[in-house]
Design an enzyme around this catalytic site. Structure first.
Site, mmCIF file in Angstrom:
data_model
loop_
_atom_site.group_PDB
_atom_site.id
_atom_site.type_symbol
_atom_site.label_atom_id
_atom_site.label_comp_id
_atom_site.label_asym_id
_atom_site.label_seq_id
_atom_site.Cartn_x
_atom_site.Cartn_y
_atom_site.Cartn_z
ATOM 1 N N ARG A 45 -96.468 -45.173 -15.040
ATOM 2 C CA ARG A 45 -97.759 -45.372 -15.706
ATOM 3 C C ARG A 45 -98.156 -44.043 -16.346
ATOM 4 O O ARG A 45 -97.499 -43.029 -16.143
ATOM 5 C CB ARG A 45 -98.841 -45.936 -14.769
ATOM 6 C CG ARG A 45 -98.816 -45.557 -13.339
ATOM 7 C CD ARG A 45 -99.083 -44.111 -13.052
ATOM 8 N NE ARG A 45 -100.293 -43.617 -13.708
ATOM 9 C CZ ARG A 45 -100.571 -42.362 -13.927
ATOM 10 N NH1 ARG A 45 -99.706 -41.406 -13.593
ATOM 11 N NH2 ARG A 45 -101.683 -41.990 -14.511
ATOM 12 N N ASP A 233 -105.447 -42.659 -23.421
ATOM 13 C CA ASP A 233 -104.474 -43.737 -23.666
ATOM 14 C C ASP A 233 -104.416 -44.121 -25.134
ATOM 15 O O ASP A 233 -103.403 -44.604 -25.629
ATOM 16 C CB ASP A 233 -104.815 -44.951 -22.811
ATOM 17 C CG ASP A 233 -104.477 -44.653 -21.366
ATOM 18 O OD1 ASP A 233 -105.335 -44.070 -20.677
ATOM 19 O OD2 ASP A 233 -103.334 -44.929 -20.957
ATOM 20 N N LYS A 244 -108.727 -43.881 -18.594
ATOM 21 C CA LYS A 244 -108.921 -44.584 -17.319
ATOM 22 C C LYS A 244 -110.383 -44.914 -17.052
ATOM 23 O O LYS A 244 -111.267 -44.087 -17.304
ATOM 24 C CB LYS A 244 -108.332 -43.724 -16.199
ATOM 25 C CG LYS A 244 -108.453 -44.265 -14.793
ATOM 26 C CD LYS A 244 -107.919 -45.677 -14.654
ATOM 27 C CE LYS A 244 -106.511 -45.854 -15.155
ATOM 28 N NZ LYS A 244 -106.122 -47.284 -15.280
HETATM 29 O O1 MRU Z 1 -103.434 -47.141 -15.766
HETATM 30 P P1 MRU Z 1 -102.733 -45.830 -15.953
HETATM 31 O O2 MRU Z 1 -102.474 -45.116 -14.662
HETATM 32 O O3 MRU Z 1 -101.504 -45.965 -16.813
HETATM 33 O O4 MRU Z 1 -103.788 -44.952 -16.763
HETATM 34 C C1 MRU Z 1 -103.483 -43.621 -17.040
HETATM 35 C C2 MRU Z 1 -104.557 -42.896 -17.741
HETATM 36 O O5 MRU Z 1 -105.610 -43.421 -18.027
HETATM 37 C C3 MRU Z 1 -104.253 -41.491 -18.160
HETATM 38 O O6 MRU Z 1 -105.386 -40.687 -18.112
HETATM 39 C C4 MRU Z 1 -103.703 -41.518 -19.602
HETATM 40 O O7 MRU Z 1 -102.673 -42.438 -19.716
HETATM 41 C C5 MRU Z 1 -103.232 -40.183 -20.040
HETATM 42 S S1 MRU Z 1 -101.752 -39.714 -19.207
HETATM 43 C C6 MRU Z 1 -101.231 -38.222 -19.829
#
Ligand code: MRU
Length: 342
Positions: A45, A233, A244
């Protein structure tokens, strides 16, 4: 160094992020269906890591594809991988990159096509680490010396091919001689902060303190936090940031308390096709992540639940966006396009 994802002769190897911190287990995805499942179930993830996994998913899919109707098979592989998680744009960026290369080389012999796609997927991984190190150097100057940095979720080595984005900025600041420590939000419901950020910072000997998400306001008000650094993201053309769930609350609390709020993300996380953040698709995950904590029921069985995995922080709360090409400040419509060269 923490190895998040690797290409091997046996398949795509990933550290299983659903098992950390209690177990350090590496899983091998032996075909593209298993890569897609690993993204969907969050064995891997974090936006950049998802991108690397998708590139390797395309490569392993083509490596095992039959010679007949290769175009159709590449389309099917890409569709399955693209259907795994909707918010992190790096997933679609990586699939597009692999498809662009495929369309340039599709006239070559099958073995040559396979080799070139595998090499490209390995390159996406190596470039991601280089990008994060350069992003870290740009961000390190912004981090106040002698203070605490608050972060949310995990935007570290585990969320990327290595070094991390938000945690890359923290690593680079420490490497430049600054004395800083980290407060990590727990990050309910999946606990990326408690399970992953704390684990990887401890692994590297970086001082970290775990706090619950609802404690962020208390500490932001205390004067102890020098800045907030988070990942992203997807970033819309106007600088609205999807990250997140819970990031938005932290950003508002940071502004209220005059604490700079920085977003660290590679150029591949920009989605300049979207004018603003309300257009970013937000993944909604299953109810059991909220009603249970690792298999233990903590709410009545028939509870009505909402579980958006991401939220959008409007650009007015974002002090700056740190990329591998430099630091963007508002108005983001101009500064992000200039950095992206578009
Ligand atoms: O649901 P996830 O764990 O994939 O979400 C991850 C995040 O929100 C991170 O902050 C984002 O992907 C940046 S990772 C460098």
């Amino acid at each position: 160094m923490i190895e998040t994802i690797l290409w091997t002769d046996e398949g795509v190897v990933m550290i299983d992020q659903t098992r950390l911190p209690n177990e350090e287990i590496y899983v091998t995805c032996r075909n593209y269906h298993e890569v897609a499942d690993a993204i969907r179930t969050m064995i891997i993830r974090g936006a950049p890591a998802i991108g690397v996994a998708a590139a390797m998913g395309v490569a392993i899919g083509v490596a095992q594809a039959a010679a007949a109707d290769l175009d159709g098979q590449v389309a099917a592989i890409s569709k399955e991988l693209a259907g795994t998680r909707p918010t992190a744009v790096n997933l679609f960026w990586a699939i597009d990159r692999m498809n662009r290369l495929y369309s340039e080389i599709r006239h070559l012999a099958l073995e040559e096509i396979r080799t070139r796609l595998i090499d490209e997927a390995k390159l996406v991984r190596v470039e991601d680490i280089e990008i994060n190190m350069s992003l870290g150097r740009h961000g390190a100057a912004l981090v106040p010396d002698g203070k605490t940095v608050l972060t949310h979720c995990n935007a570290g080595a585990l969320a990327t091919a290595g070094y991390g984005t938000a945690l890359g900025v923290i690593r680079a600041a420490i490497e430049s001689g600054k004395k800083i420590d980290v407060f990590a939000d727990e990050t309910r419901p999946f606990l990326q902060g408690a399970r992953l950020t704390v684990w990887e910072l401890q692994h590297d000997g970086i001082e970290v303190t775990l706090i619950m998400d609802n404690m962020a306001g208390h500490f932001l008000r205390s004067g102890r936090i020098g800045c907030v650094v988070v990942g992203a993201d997807r970033i819309a053309a106007n600088g609205d940031v999807a990250n997140k769930i819970g990031t938005y609350s932290v950003a508002v609390l940071a502004k209220e308390n005059n604490v700079p709020f920085y977003v660290a993300a590679p150029i591949s996380t920009l989605d300049l096709t979207l004018a603003h953040g309300d257009l970013i698709p937000i993944e909604e995950r299953g109810a059991s992540e909220v009603t249970q904590v690792f298999g233990v029921q903590v709410a009545p069985k028939n509870t009505s639940v909402r579980n958006p995995a991401f939220d959008v922080t409007p650009n007015r709360y974002v002090t700056a966006i740190i990329t591998e090409r430099g630091v963007a400040r508002g108005p983001y419509e101009e500064s992000l396009r200039a950095l992206a060269g578009k």
